[in-house]
Write a protein that holds these residues in place. Structure first.
Motif, PDB file in Angstrom:
ATOM      1  N   PHE A 109      34.167  42.604  32.005  1.00 10.67           N
ATOM      2  CA  PHE A 109      34.477  43.123  33.342  1.00 10.67           C
ATOM      3  C   PHE A 109      34.992  42.013  34.249  1.00 10.67           C
ATOM      4  CE2 PHE A 109      31.513  46.935  32.848  1.00 10.67           C
ATOM      5  CZ  PHE A 109      32.565  47.812  32.717  1.00 10.67           C
ATOM      6  N   LYS A 110      34.350  40.857  34.192  1.00  5.94           N
ATOM      7  CA  LYS A 110      34.794  39.737  35.031  1.00  5.94           C
ATOM      8  C   LYS A 110      36.216  39.320  34.670  1.00  5.94           C
ATOM      9  CE  LYS A 110      30.226  37.799  35.788  1.00  5.94           C
ATOM     10  NZ  LYS A 110      29.311  36.719  35.421  1.00  5.94           N
ATOM     11  N   TYR A 111      36.532  39.330  33.389  1.00  7.08           N
ATOM     12  CA  TYR A 111      37.860  38.911  32.934  1.00  7.08           C
ATOM     13  C   TYR A 111      38.935  39.910  33.358  1.00  7.08           C
ATOM     14  CZ  TYR A 111      41.664  37.515  29.870  1.00  7.08           C
ATOM     15  OH  TYR A 111      42.882  37.126  29.387  1.00  7.08           O
ATOM     16  N   TYR A 112      38.644  41.199  33.220  1.00  6.62           N
ATOM     17  CA  TYR A 112      39.665  42.209  33.469  1.00  6.62           C
ATOM     18  C   TYR A 112      39.724  42.697  34.918  1.00  6.62           C
ATOM     19  CZ  TYR A 112      40.879  42.404  28.608  1.00  6.62           C
ATOM     20  OH  TYR A 112      41.322  42.070  27.367  1.00  6.62           O
ATOM     21  N   MET A 113      38.660  42.513  35.663  1.00 13.37           N
ATOM     22  CA  MET A 113      38.681  42.933  37.066  1.00 13.37           C
ATOM     23  C   MET A 113      39.325  41.819  37.881  1.00 13.37           C
ATOM     24  SD  MET A 113      37.478  45.930  37.030  1.00 13.37           S
ATOM     25  CE  MET A 113      37.317  46.258  38.748  1.00 13.37           C
ATOM     26  N   GLN A 114      40.176  42.211  38.801  1.00 11.40           N
ATOM     27  CA  GLN A 114      40.882  41.235  39.608  1.00 11.40           C
ATOM     28  C   GLN A 114      40.555  41.459  41.072  1.00 11.40           C
ATOM     29  OE1 GLN A 114      45.042  41.486  38.845  1.00 11.40           O
ATOM     30  NE2 GLN A 114      44.800  41.376  36.652  1.00 11.40           N
ATOM     31  N   ASP A 115      40.568  40.395  41.816  1.00  9.56           N
ATOM     32  CA  ASP A 115      40.468  40.497  43.260  1.00  9.56           C
ATOM     33  C   ASP A 115      41.888  40.806  43.733  1.00  9.56           C
ATOM     34  OD1 ASP A 115      40.421  40.138  45.989  1.00  9.56           O
ATOM     35  OD2 ASP A 115      39.028  38.457  45.900  1.00  9.56           O
ATOM     36  N   ALA A 132      43.186  41.389  46.590  1.00  8.07           N
ATOM     37  CA  ALA A 132      43.680  40.651  47.760  1.00  8.07           C
ATOM     38  C   ALA A 132      44.230  39.294  47.306  1.00  8.07           C
ATOM     39  CB  ALA A 132      42.571  40.467  48.782  1.00  8.07           C
ATOM     40  N   ASP A 133      43.506  38.612  46.428  1.00  6.67           N
ATOM     41  CA  ASP A 133      43.995  37.337  45.894  1.00  6.67           C
ATOM     42  C   ASP A 133      45.275  37.547  45.088  1.00  6.67           C
ATOM     43  OD1 ASP A 133      41.965  35.877  47.011  1.00  6.67           O
ATOM     44  OD2 ASP A 133      40.787  35.731  45.162  1.00  6.67           O
ATOM     45  N   ARG A 134      45.307  38.604  44.306  1.00 10.91           N
ATOM     46  CA  ARG A 134      46.485  38.878  43.479  1.00 10.91           C
ATOM     47  C   ARG A 134      47.710  39.153  44.352  1.00 10.91           C
ATOM     48  NH1 ARG A 134      48.964  37.494  39.413  1.00 10.91           N
ATOM     49  NH2 ARG A 134      49.729  39.098  38.048  1.00 10.91           N
ATOM     50  N   MET A 135      47.528  39.880  45.432  1.00  6.70           N
ATOM     51  CA  MET A 135      48.640  40.151  46.356  1.00  6.70           C
ATOM     52  C   MET A 135      49.088  38.866  47.037  1.00  6.70           C
ATOM     53  SD  MET A 135      49.541  43.228  46.024  1.00  6.70           S
ATOM     54  CE  MET A 135      50.607  43.434  47.428  1.00  6.70           C
ATOM     55  N   THR A 136      48.135  38.000  47.404  1.00 12.06           N
ATOM     56  CA  THR A 136      48.475  36.719  48.019  1.00 12.06           C
ATOM     57  C   THR A 136      49.308  35.876  47.063  1.00 12.06           C
ATOM     58  OG1 THR A 136      46.448  36.779  49.327  1.00 12.06           O
ATOM     59  CG2 THR A 136      47.507  34.646  49.080  1.00 12.06           C
ATOM     60  N   GLN A 137      48.934  35.865  45.784  1.00 12.16           N
ATOM     61  CA  GLN A 137      49.704  35.135  44.780  1.00 12.16           C
ATOM     62  C   GLN A 137      51.110  35.714  44.647  1.00 12.16           C
ATOM     63  OE1 GLN A 137      47.398  35.472  41.218  1.00 12.16           O
ATOM     64  NE2 GLN A 137      45.770  34.119  41.948  1.00 12.16           N
ATOM     65  N   GLY A 138      51.214  37.032  44.664  1.00 16.89           N
ATOM     66  CA  GLY A 138      52.514  37.679  44.551  1.00 16.89           C
ATOM     67  C   GLY A 138      53.415  37.361  45.732  1.00 16.89           C
ATOM     68  N   VAL A 139      52.857  37.374  46.933  1.00 22.12           N
ATOM     69  CA  VAL A 139      53.635  37.049  48.138  1.00 22.12           C
ATOM     70  C   VAL A 139      54.092  35.597  48.075  1.00 22.12           C
ATOM     71  CG1 VAL A 139      53.493  36.753  50.636  1.00 22.12           C
ATOM     72  CG2 VAL A 139      52.603  38.832  49.576  1.00 22.12           C
TER      73      VAL A 139
END
Length: 74
Positions: A49-55, A57-64
Motif C-alpha cells: 500500500f505504501k509503495y502504490y499509494m501516492q500523495d 498533492a506531491d505528485r501534482m507539484t512534481q508535474g507542475v
C-alpha cells in the motif's frame, strides 16, 4: 450544469443489491473463510500500500515543476 448519465438507475440498483448482501447483519458466504491475517502478510500488504499509494498533492507539484521546467511538453 452536467446531467447524470443514462445508466444512473443501474448503479443505484447495484448499490442496493450490494448492501442487501453485505450489510453486516449476517455473514456472507465469503466471510466464513476469513481468518486473522498473520504478521508477515500484514507487513507485506502495508508495504505494498505504501509503495502504490501516492500523495497526489506531491505528485501534482512534481508535474507542475516538470511542465514549468520545459523538459516536458504536451
Amino acid at each position: 450544469m452536467a446531467s447524470l448519465p443514462d445508466n444512473t438507475p443501474l448503479w443505484k440498483g447495484l448499490f442496493d443489491w450490494s448492501m442487501k448482501f453485505q450489510d453486516g447483519t449476517h455473514p456472507s458466504p465469503a466471510q466464513k473463510d476469513l481468518k486473522p491475517m498473520d504478521k508477515e502478510r500484514r507487513e507485506w500488504l502495508e508495504e505494498a500500500f505504501k509503495y502504490y499509494m501516492q500523495d497526489f498533492a506531491d505528485r501534482m507539484t512534481q508535474g507542475v515543476a516538470l511542465r514549468s521546467s520545459g523538459r516536458f511538453s504536451v
